[in-house]
Design a protein around this motif. Structure first.
Motif, PDB file in Angstrom:
ATOM      1  N   PHE A 119       0.950  -1.235   0.013  1.00  0.00           N
ATOM      2  CA  PHE A 119      -0.081  -0.021   0.098  1.00  0.00           C
ATOM      3  C   PHE A 119       0.906   1.313   0.013  1.00  0.00           C
ATOM      4  O   PHE A 119       0.524   2.166  -0.576  1.00  0.00           O
ATOM      5  N   PHE A 120       1.774   1.328   0.911  1.00  0.00           N
ATOM      6  CA  PHE A 120       2.948   2.486   1.006  1.00  0.00           C
ATOM      7  C   PHE A 120       3.500   2.767  -0.436  1.00  0.00           C
ATOM      8  O   PHE A 120       3.928   3.825  -0.538  1.00  0.00           O
ATOM      9  N   THR A 121       3.716   1.907  -1.369  1.00  0.00           N
ATOM     10  CA  THR A 121       4.350   2.091  -2.576  1.00  0.00           C
ATOM     11  C   THR A 121       3.378   2.525  -3.733  1.00  0.00           C
ATOM     12  O   THR A 121       3.815   2.985  -4.462  1.00  0.00           O
ATOM     13  N   TYR A 138     -10.719 -14.526   6.167  1.00  0.00           N
ATOM     14  CA  TYR A 138      -9.529 -13.718   6.061  1.00  0.00           C
ATOM     15  C   TYR A 138      -8.745 -14.141   4.874  1.00  0.00           C
ATOM     16  O   TYR A 138      -8.193 -13.222   4.103  1.00  0.00           O
ATOM     17  N   TYR A 139      -8.576 -15.480   4.689  1.00  0.00           N
ATOM     18  CA  TYR A 139      -7.969 -16.004   3.225  1.00  0.00           C
ATOM     19  C   TYR A 139      -8.448 -15.300   1.997  1.00  0.00           C
ATOM     20  O   TYR A 139      -7.797 -14.990   1.142  1.00  0.00           O
ATOM     21  N   PHE A 140      -9.705 -15.310   1.881  1.00  0.00           N
ATOM     22  CA  PHE A 140     -10.421 -14.876   0.725  1.00  0.00           C
ATOM     23  C   PHE A 140      -9.937 -13.222   0.699  1.00  0.00           C
ATOM     24  O   PHE A 140      -9.535 -12.725  -0.549  1.00  0.00           O
ATOM     25  N   PHE A 141     -10.121 -12.497   1.717  1.00  0.00           N
ATOM     26  CA  PHE A 141     -10.145 -11.211   1.312  1.00  0.00           C
ATOM     27  C   PHE A 141      -8.709 -10.545   1.265  1.00  0.00           C
ATOM     28  O   PHE A 141      -8.378  -9.708   0.754  1.00  0.00           O
ATOM     29  N   TYR A 142      -7.645 -11.298   2.249  1.00  0.00           N
ATOM     30  CA  TYR A 142      -6.152 -10.966   2.049  1.00  0.00           C
ATOM     31  C   TYR A 142      -5.691 -11.174   0.622  1.00  0.00           C
ATOM     32  O   TYR A 142      -5.262 -10.631   0.265  1.00  0.00           O
ATOM     33  N   LYS A 143      -6.139 -12.413   0.265  1.00  0.00           N
ATOM     34  CA  LYS A 143      -5.671 -12.751  -1.113  1.00  0.00           C
ATOM     35  C   LYS A 143      -6.311 -11.806  -2.224  1.00  0.00           C
ATOM     36  O   LYS A 143      -5.585 -11.395  -3.222  1.00  0.00           O
ATOM     37  N   ARG A 144      -7.375 -11.431  -2.305  1.00  0.00           N
ATOM     38  CA  ARG A 144      -8.153 -10.307  -3.043  1.00  0.00           C
ATOM     39  C   ARG A 144      -7.606  -9.050  -2.907  1.00  0.00           C
ATOM     40  O   ARG A 144      -7.324  -8.712  -3.956  1.00  0.00           O
ATOM     41  N   ALA A 145      -7.235  -8.773  -1.745  1.00  0.00           N
ATOM     42  CA  ALA A 145      -6.610  -7.332  -1.445  1.00  0.00           C
ATOM     43  C   ALA A 145      -5.038  -7.374  -2.258  1.00  0.00           C
ATOM     44  O   ALA A 145      -4.670  -6.590  -2.760  1.00  0.00           O
ATOM     45  N   ALA A 146      -4.402  -8.566  -1.931  1.00  0.00           N
ATOM     46  CA  ALA A 146      -3.050  -8.708  -2.459  1.00  0.00           C
ATOM     47  C   ALA A 146      -3.106  -8.642  -3.912  1.00  0.00           C
ATOM     48  O   ALA A 146      -2.212  -7.918  -4.613  1.00  0.00           O
ATOM     49  N   LEU A 147      -3.948  -9.178  -4.488  1.00  0.00           N
ATOM     50  CA  LEU A 147      -4.307  -9.335  -6.252  1.00  0.00           C
ATOM     51  C   LEU A 147      -4.777  -7.905  -6.765  1.00  0.00           C
ATOM     52  O   LEU A 147      -4.053  -7.265  -7.874  1.00  0.00           O
ATOM     53  N   ARG A 148      -5.541  -7.139  -6.087  1.00  0.00           N
ATOM     54  CA  ARG A 148      -6.079  -5.995  -6.437  1.00  0.00           C
ATOM     55  C   ARG A 148      -5.313  -4.832  -6.413  1.00  0.00           C
ATOM     56  O   ARG A 148      -5.256  -3.876  -7.096  1.00  0.00           O
ATOM     57  N   VAL A 149      -4.507  -4.566  -5.270  1.00  0.00           N
ATOM     58  CA  VAL A 149      -3.417  -3.958  -5.121  1.00  0.00           C
ATOM     59  C   VAL A 149      -2.503  -3.760  -6.377  1.00  0.00           C
ATOM     60  O   VAL A 149      -1.611  -2.907  -6.616  1.00  0.00           O
ATOM     61  N   LEU A 152      -7.679   4.595  -0.860  1.00  0.00           N
ATOM     62  CA  LEU A 152      -7.143   3.421  -0.619  1.00  0.00           C
ATOM     63  C   LEU A 152      -8.260   2.677   0.568  1.00  0.00           C
ATOM     64  O   LEU A 152      -8.269   1.696   0.562  1.00  0.00           O
ATOM     65  N   ILE A 153      -8.278   3.468   1.444  1.00  0.00           N
ATOM     66  CA  ILE A 153      -9.096   3.070   2.590  1.00  0.00           C
ATOM     67  C   ILE A 153     -10.461   2.705   2.061  1.00  0.00           C
ATOM     68  O   ILE A 153     -11.273   1.543   2.529  1.00  0.00           O
ATOM     69  N   ARG A 154     -11.096   3.258   1.391  1.00  0.00           N
ATOM     70  CA  ARG A 154     -12.339   3.011   0.633  1.00  0.00           C
ATOM     71  C   ARG A 154     -12.317   1.827  -0.087  1.00  0.00           C
ATOM     72  O   ARG A 154     -13.293   0.789  -0.100  1.00  0.00           O
ATOM     73  N   LYS A 155     -11.289   1.653  -0.922  1.00  0.00           N
ATOM     74  CA  LYS A 155     -11.247   0.521  -1.851  1.00  0.00           C
ATOM     75  C   LYS A 155     -10.990  -0.777  -0.962  1.00  0.00           C
ATOM     76  O   LYS A 155     -11.210  -1.884  -1.427  1.00  0.00           O
ATOM     77  N   PHE A 156     -10.191  -0.706   0.255  1.00  0.00           N
ATOM     78  CA  PHE A 156      -9.675  -1.933   0.977  1.00  0.00           C
ATOM     79  C   PHE A 156     -10.373  -1.721   2.317  1.00  0.00           C
ATOM     80  O   PHE A 156      -9.932  -2.433   3.209  1.00  0.00           O
ATOM     81  N   ARG A 157     -11.304  -1.394   2.505  1.00  0.00           N
ATOM     82  CA  ARG A 157     -12.072  -1.306   3.810  1.00  0.00           C
ATOM     83  C   ARG A 157     -12.518  -2.577   4.174  1.00  0.00           C
ATOM     84  O   ARG A 157     -12.208  -3.018   5.535  1.00  0.00           O
ATOM     85  N   ALA A 158     -13.281  -3.129   3.568  1.00  0.00           N
ATOM     86  CA  ALA A 158     -13.595  -4.666   3.750  1.00  0.00           C
ATOM     87  C   ALA A 158     -12.379  -5.463   4.291  1.00  0.00           C
ATOM     88  O   ALA A 158     -12.522  -6.187   5.088  1.00  0.00           O
ATOM     89  N   ALA A 159     -11.466  -5.592   3.325  1.00  0.00           N
ATOM     90  CA  ALA A 159     -10.556  -6.488   3.422  1.00  0.00           C
ATOM     91  C   ALA A 159      -9.639  -6.056   4.800  1.00  0.00           C
ATOM     92  O   ALA A 159      -9.379  -7.045   5.582  1.00  0.00           O
ATOM     93  N   GLY A 160      -9.459  -4.753   5.044  1.00  0.00           N
ATOM     94  CA  GLY A 160      -9.034  -4.482   6.376  1.00  0.00           C
ATOM     95  C   GLY A 160      -9.618  -4.703   7.442  1.00  0.00           C
ATOM     96  O   GLY A 160      -8.912  -5.263   8.540  1.00  0.00           O
ATOM     97  N   SER A 161     -10.908  -4.506   7.462  1.00  0.00           N
ATOM     98  CA  SER A 161     -11.803  -4.807   8.750  1.00  0.00           C
ATOM     99  C   SER A 161     -11.658  -6.535   8.975  1.00  0.00           C
ATOM    100  O   SER A 161     -11.457  -6.846  10.070  1.00  0.00           O
ATOM    101  N   VAL A 162     -11.853  -7.270   7.906  1.00  0.00           N
ATOM    102  CA  VAL A 162     -11.613  -8.839   7.988  1.00  0.00           C
ATOM    103  C   VAL A 162     -10.343  -9.258   8.353  1.00  0.00           C
ATOM    104  O   VAL A 162     -10.246 -10.197   9.401  1.00  0.00           O
ATOM    105  N   ILE A 163      -9.635  -8.529   7.989  1.00  0.00           N
ATOM    106  CA  ILE A 163      -7.879  -9.035   8.408  1.00  0.00           C
ATOM    107  C   ILE A 163      -8.021  -8.509   9.785  1.00  0.00           C
ATOM    108  O   ILE A 163      -7.179  -9.574  10.468  1.00  0.00           O
ATOM    109  N   MET A 164      -8.033  -7.582  10.231  1.00  0.00           N
ATOM    110  CA  MET A 164      -7.856  -7.183  11.745  1.00  0.00           C
ATOM    111  C   MET A 164      -8.921  -7.843  12.635  1.00  0.00           C
ATOM    112  O   MET A 164      -8.474  -8.539  13.816  1.00  0.00           O
TER     113      MET A 164
END
Length: 159
Positions: A60-62, A129-140, A74-86
């Motif tokens: 994200f930082f890059t 977690y696995y779904f949203f984490y993988k999805r966020a990693a691919l979307r970024v 970024l927060i708007r696009k990855f809010r669901a992933a961040g919530s599930v991961i946390m």
């Protein structure tokens, strides 16, 4: 700034490896009979969770969005992933703490209702977690996060 393919590939492989390790640790966490084995297992699982979050944050930082101060997009696009991961990380750490506290006092103790609830919650959150984490990693990896100014302007205007 454009994200280089080898660098992103390394980050993605690292993220998927950390996620796979977490899955393995979830599978084998029922087997250790000694509290020391359980402690080591949980330390490594929590370490891999922290490393996976750190790697995700580094990607994200890059992004151009982050570097330009447009963090709200970024927060708007990855809010669901961040919530599930946390939620998953919190559930895992709480489960590990309660499990170790219970087993440390009496290694032969039967699981309490609280431990069963925490275990069930953590295991139910893990596929999400696995779904949203993988999805966020691919979307970024979307090149628009790194260079497309028109797309960024559309995102800012749509909110």
């Amino acid at each position: 700034m454009k994200l280089s393919t080898p660098r992103y590939t390394f980050c993605l492989i690292s993220q998927l490896t950390f996620m796979f390790c977490d899955l393995i640790f979830n599978c084998v966490s029922l087997f250790p009979k000694s509290r020391d084995g359980l402690l080591v297992l949980f330390i490594f699982q929590d370490l891999f969770l922290i490393l996976s979050i750190t790697t995700m944050l580094m990607t994200f930082f890059t992004t151009y969005l982050f570097q330009a101060g447009l963090v709200e997009v970024l927060i708007r696009k990855f809010r669901a992933a961040g919530s599930v991961i946390m939620a998953y990380v919190a559930a895992s750490i709480i489960l590990h703490a309660v499990w170790l506290l219970e087993k440390w006092g009496d290694p032969e103790s039967v699981s309490t209702p609280m431990l069963i609830v925490l275990f069930t919650l953590q295991r139910c959150l893990s596929p999400w977690y696995y779904f949203f984490y993988k999805r966020a990693a691919l979307r970024v990896s979307d090149p628009r996060f790194y260079e497309d100014i028109d797309w960024i302007n559309q995102q800012l205007q749509s909110h």
